[in-house]
Design a protein around this motif. Sequence first.
Motif, mmCIF file in Angstrom:
data_model
loop_
_atom_site.group_PDB
_atom_site.id
_atom_site.type_symbol
_atom_site.label_atom_id
_atom_site.label_comp_id
_atom_site.label_asym_id
_atom_site.label_seq_id
_atom_site.Cartn_x
_atom_site.Cartn_y
_atom_site.Cartn_z
ATOM 1 N N GLN A 22 0.709 -1.313 0.301
ATOM 2 C CA GLN A 22 0.041 -0.093 0.034
ATOM 3 C C GLN A 22 0.836 1.319 -0.046
ATOM 4 O OE1 GLN A 22 -2.900 -1.160 -1.194
ATOM 5 N NE2 GLN A 22 -4.076 -0.090 0.390
ATOM 6 N N ALA A 37 -1.223 4.379 1.649
ATOM 7 C CA ALA A 37 -2.492 4.340 1.728
ATOM 8 C C ALA A 37 -3.208 3.253 2.815
ATOM 9 C CB ALA A 37 -2.857 3.958 0.114
ATOM 10 N N VAL A 52 -6.342 4.635 -8.299
ATOM 11 C CA VAL A 52 -6.768 4.103 -7.057
ATOM 12 C C VAL A 52 -8.257 3.876 -7.098
ATOM 13 C CG1 VAL A 52 -7.301 5.544 -4.667
ATOM 14 C CG2 VAL A 52 -5.301 6.211 -6.034
ATOM 15 N N GLN A 64 -11.567 7.724 1.594
ATOM 16 C CA GLN A 64 -10.338 7.484 1.409
ATOM 17 C C GLN A 64 -9.868 7.430 -0.141
ATOM 18 O OE1 GLN A 64 -7.621 7.046 3.429
ATOM 19 N NE2 GLN A 64 -9.370 7.660 5.217
ATOM 20 N N VAL A 68 -6.736 9.763 -0.898
ATOM 21 C CA VAL A 68 -5.333 8.804 -1.379
ATOM 22 C C VAL A 68 -4.933 9.466 -2.827
ATOM 23 C CG1 VAL A 68 -4.550 6.894 -2.107
ATOM 24 C CG2 VAL A 68 -5.701 6.979 0.094
#
Length: 177
Positions: A22, A37, A52, A64, A68
């Motif tokens: 991640q 992330a 993403v 998120q 991100v």
Amino acid sequence: MSRIGKKPVELPKGVSATLSGQTIEVKGPKGTRSFTATDDVTVALDGSTVTVTPRGTSKRARQQWGMVRSMVENLAIGVSTGFKKDLEIQGVGYRAAMQGNVLKLSLGYSHEVNFEVPAGVTIATPKQTEITIEGIDQQLVGQVAANIREWRKPEPYKGKGIRYKGEFIFRKEGKKK
């Protein structure tokens, strides 16, 4: 549905990214930055494009997703062109000067304010009434600018203080006779 998260991040020329789990690490002409992330999203690297995608439809995964994607884009911009904040000083006798790694501010106090410049940021004073803050970390550049501005915020009656370049200060009318 995240409108920001849907867009893939195109890495500029001269910028390379590596993905391990991640954690994405971005290298460019100005340096190297990395970001880890959360497990709510999946980060994929295809050549010079980073995408993403959320892992599910929960509210946190959707939050998120956009965050991100924005963080990855900020990494790419930071290592390629960098971030910059300009501050203006207004007021009689107010001035700034760099001495080594210390920003010396005369802001009308009985003493000079010495601001220690943190690592990862460069500060320049092209004029006595201008401060330029540059770095590859957007959050750090903004926080340093906010910390400097905190020493003497612009006041609404005369407009004296430290302000961001182009910032509008709503002026108040003084006492009437």
